[in-house]
Design an enzyme around this catalytic site. Sequence first.
Site, short mmCIF file in Angstrom:
data_model
loop_
_atom_site.label_atom_id
_atom_site.label_comp_id
_atom_site.label_asym_id
_atom_site.label_seq_id
_atom_site.Cartn_x
_atom_site.Cartn_y
_atom_site.Cartn_z
N SER A 1 1.68 4.94 -0.82
CA SER A 1 1.16 4.07 0.21
C SER A 1 0.92 4.91 1.45
O SER A 1 1.68 5.84 1.73
CB SER A 1 2.16 2.96 0.52
OG SER A 1 1.62 2.06 1.46
N ILE B 1 -4.27 10.75 -15.37
CA ILE B 1 -5.26 9.96 -14.65
C ILE B 1 -6.37 10.91 -14.20
O ILE B 1 -6.15 11.76 -13.33
CB ILE B 1 -4.63 9.25 -13.44
CG1 ILE B 1 -3.49 8.33 -13.91
CG2 ILE B 1 -5.67 8.47 -12.66
CD1 ILE B 1 -2.65 7.75 -12.79
N TYR C 1 11.77 3.29 6.93
CA TYR C 1 11.65 4.71 6.60
C TYR C 1 12.69 5.47 7.41
O TYR C 1 12.68 5.41 8.64
CB TYR C 1 10.24 5.15 6.97
CG TYR C 1 9.81 6.49 6.40
CD1 TYR C 1 8.97 6.54 5.30
CD2 TYR C 1 10.23 7.68 6.96
CE1 TYR C 1 8.54 7.75 4.79
CE2 TYR C 1 9.82 8.90 6.45
CZ TYR C 1 8.97 8.93 5.36
OH TYR C 1 8.55 10.13 4.85
#
Lengths: 568, 568
Positions: free
Chosen positions: A221, A275, A479
């Site tokens: 993110s 990926i 955080y």
Amino acid sequence: MTPDVKHMKWWGWGEEGVFFNYLNKPQFAPFVKKALDIDLRPRKIDTIAFDPDTVPDSTLPDDLAAALVAVTSPDQVSVDPHERVVHGHGSSVTELLHVSRGDYGRLPEVVVYPATDTEVAGVLAAAVEHDAVVVPYGGGTNIARSLQLDPAEKRPIISLDTGLLSGLRELDEDSGLARVGGGMQGPALEEALNDRGWTLGHMPDSFTHSTVGGWAATRSSGMQSDKYGDIAGIVRGMTVVRPAGTVTLRPVPSESTGPSLREMFIGSEGRLGVITELWVQVHRLPAERVVVAYMYPEWKSAVAAIRQIAADEVPTTFVRISDGNETGFSLATQKAATTLKKKLEGKAQAGLWAVMRRRGWNTDQMCISYVCFEGLAADVAARRKAVDAIARRHGALSLGTGPGALYDQKKFDTPYLRDFLLEQDVMGDVSETAAPWSKLNGVHRAVYAAAEKAFAQLGRKGWIMSHLSHSYHAGACLYFTFAFKAGEKPDAEYALVKTAIQQAFVDAGGTLSHHHGVGMEHAPWMEQVVSTEGVALMRSLFDAADPGAHLNPGKVIDAPLTLFDNLE
Amino acid sequence: MTPDVKHMKWWGWGEEGVFFNYLNKPQFAPFVKKALDIDLRPRKIDTIAFDPDTVPDSTLPDDLAAALVAVTSPDQVSVDPHERVVHGHGSSVTELLHVSRGDYGRLPEVVVYPATDTEVAGVLAAAVEHDAVVVPYGGGTNIARSLQLDPAEKRPIISLDTGLLSGLRELDEDSGLARVGGGMQGPALEEALNDRGWTLGHMPDSFTHSTVGGWAATRSSGMQSDKYGDIAGIVRGMTVVRPAGTVTLRPVPSESTGPSLREMFIGSEGRLGVITELWVQVHRLPAERVVVAYMYPEWKSAVAAIRQIAADEVPTTFVRISDGNETGFSLATQKAATTLKKKLEGKAQAGLWAVMRRRGWNTDQMCISYVCFEGLAADVAARRKAVDAIARRHGALSLGTGPGALYDQKKFDTPYLRDFLLEQDVMGDVSETAAPWSKLNGVHRAVYAAAEKAFAQLGRKGWIMSHLSHSYHAGACLYFTFAFKAGEKPDAEYALVKTAIQQAFVDAGGTLSHHHGVGMEHAPWMEQVVSTEGVALMRSLFDAADPGAHLNPGKVIDAPLTLFDNLE
């Protein structure tokens, strides 16, 4: 010759020649002295010379080497010692501690740079045929030990560098969708998009070196997720090469087609395949972008204000508050005022300080908040007005756009601080969680208590600070940054502190990680977070999807190396 | 005695005594005559009497019966013929066609109503021990044949009704999170929340009878998803009982903990276990709610306007446009004006019609659009102003809030229309997809062409219409309604038309379903949409998670009964 793919320092974060510098920040050394009881010394080394003779020779079997060359080309397969060391670790603090001291750990036998899906499929087929392990490698920035290799692994390990699977391949301007190679790094992608008037807006701390495929594989993110979304929201379609075939998921805005395969690959950390390509949401570059700073008297009212911004659906790009400790740290890392403009700002700041003192604010508890608005000028103005009103109702003072501009410039510098501290024999790291709004203050308190207790156990002064970012309807991310002076056993000491913090997350109702991933670092808590049967189901998936355990085994669940191992 | 759990008509949609009525809609019969070449006749039957003698006796083995009673109670286990018929089907049009004619298909041997997670676990354990199949049953509203049972299934089938797993169990007002029993139906939940000043805001067409667990299991989306999110966004935590144990996922706003288990259970249609409890996002009831209608001259400009609303991030609750055909249908289903207010509105409407005629609008192409705004009065006003401006720039006329209020009242009536048509020997159904903005017009054209071709193949006049709803950054949902006069083989004729439409979705770059799920109806297209290897991976998951195939087998992938079977 090895392909021209950019890598970080073999021994630490980022580019050679770039460092955290405290000498131009007059308040920093006194701050560290007070916080950690440490006298900083100027940096001694600018780089660490790489000595290939310290690296054991690759034991890559000849037949596997031949197979890898056959499916790619001689230039795309490397057993070079420097290459192997670079690809032998991620960026967790314990990995960097060891690597920077020449203790490389388990290294891959070979690094391969496939350039097409067919070549990736060839590498996977070779791995299965020759009973080897494949670890996909993007930018090497992962700090959850998703890239660390298991010393007990007897099979050859192939590091599959995705660097040549790059490029902005298609831009659907009507839909705001871009097709991108999985190995493309943040700056290259953002530049290619900016050139055409677009932005991805995904800005993790690792942005300067991490890759799109890596973001997806670790469920990343970025700091602007309030507007642009977490990577799970940004990625709308993808191509994943697996040993048995290639999964192609077409880009659609949303769909009801059973369990989400997209959401299985996101966060899979290499365990389900490689990926190679992604369809990501992109946005037109905003006409205007403003970062406004606010100062709140204390943490709780700041959290309540952010909750209200989310509840009122005011469109923001990011909203962030630093707690009292982090606000103090921020002020201590300001550069000395050298220009007239800064002196004038200093005066304005002095005026604000006077107001705060008059209101009786405790300077240790004040919290600085940044809110970013993007869009047409009129929309930005309206949204800023709405947030101004909410901030004021919660007792905040607006500091205007000056500090925000500074924040925007410094936003990717933080990871360099860790290396700087390491050289000063300080273990510094970050750890983050997400929790419902009702539990955020409890998590915050519990983590502080756990860290302080751990520091006390070590018998050392330690530091912890925190910010809230990434807000959602139901909660937000917390955080934490922590540091302490390393002793005789920095690994074990780190494990003690980190373990205490992670356990506090889980016990107080938070999750294991909001956006750093699981790797081996956080795997031991998975049963506590998704339940024993949840881990069992995940194991069923991994075992069924990769029966020979060729795909980055031991990550996410069933980690062979845990933090606890370091305690012994 | 069977528990008091509300069920729909055994032979059709919704509550006994509630029907679609065209006699108070003067323009409806002429419209149908023109569209389908059919002369409507007044409804002949108000209900269909249930005759238990038409139902074959249950062959539930005694030991399984005893085991089920042992883990629940005698009152929670039923072999009653009516119960078994109700639980033997969902609400797909082909199922209702047959059931309403007394052709019940494969019926479950028994219906069980567990009231706790422990009882659900007991039922699953009994099923595994006695080699039975468990099909979870919520409201029975699924139209993708996720509930239809396989006639070839030789093992006993247990219908696990979730109706007693109900209740609003906890409301975290700080976080906007509610803990809810999986079997709770829409109206009961909404009422319980409204009583406390909250709303879920999830409003699928099936709302009046469907359940929270069913919404999750079929990856549902409600008409207000622009604000409240699809069910995958609404559900933040859940409890899923599986034969091997119970998975508990704690409610967090977002997390990076590997492949998403939450997103595996969402859309799993019973194949991974029984969803017994959910944590869902809830919102405070908005101070104000307004639905504004706009009329656009034609489809393309309306789509462009909606794309712009999404790009500008104007917070809306829903945005919807009907294409020319659906707008015509809407006008034809208006009730006769009976009050002065309506007559005045009629005059206002006449004025608008005059403007449209003056502008040279083609009345067959005009598109009505509804936009819903919720929030504080000032926010609603500002957002409405922003949308007004976008609509105007795209050539629209505002119709004010009158038609929107009507739309809001009628929103759950549509499913009754299908039963009405069935009684008139008309096969009518809906099918929906999602696609990137760049492909929406192409999908729209392709579906019309495919349907017209299919009608021509049948040699019959058919009707198709569409609306766009659920807008996202990268695209939107297109929702089609189609109808044609049934002939000798209504199943096969339906299969021909439905197949043509689904194939057009996929060929034109859309997905299989935006929010109806896969079931058996859409399973044959899964390989085309998520690729062969994607289906293989899903199969690995299902096989590993349910090695004995006890959990609603044959849904999502590997369907035993496909639409094509009906063509023979």
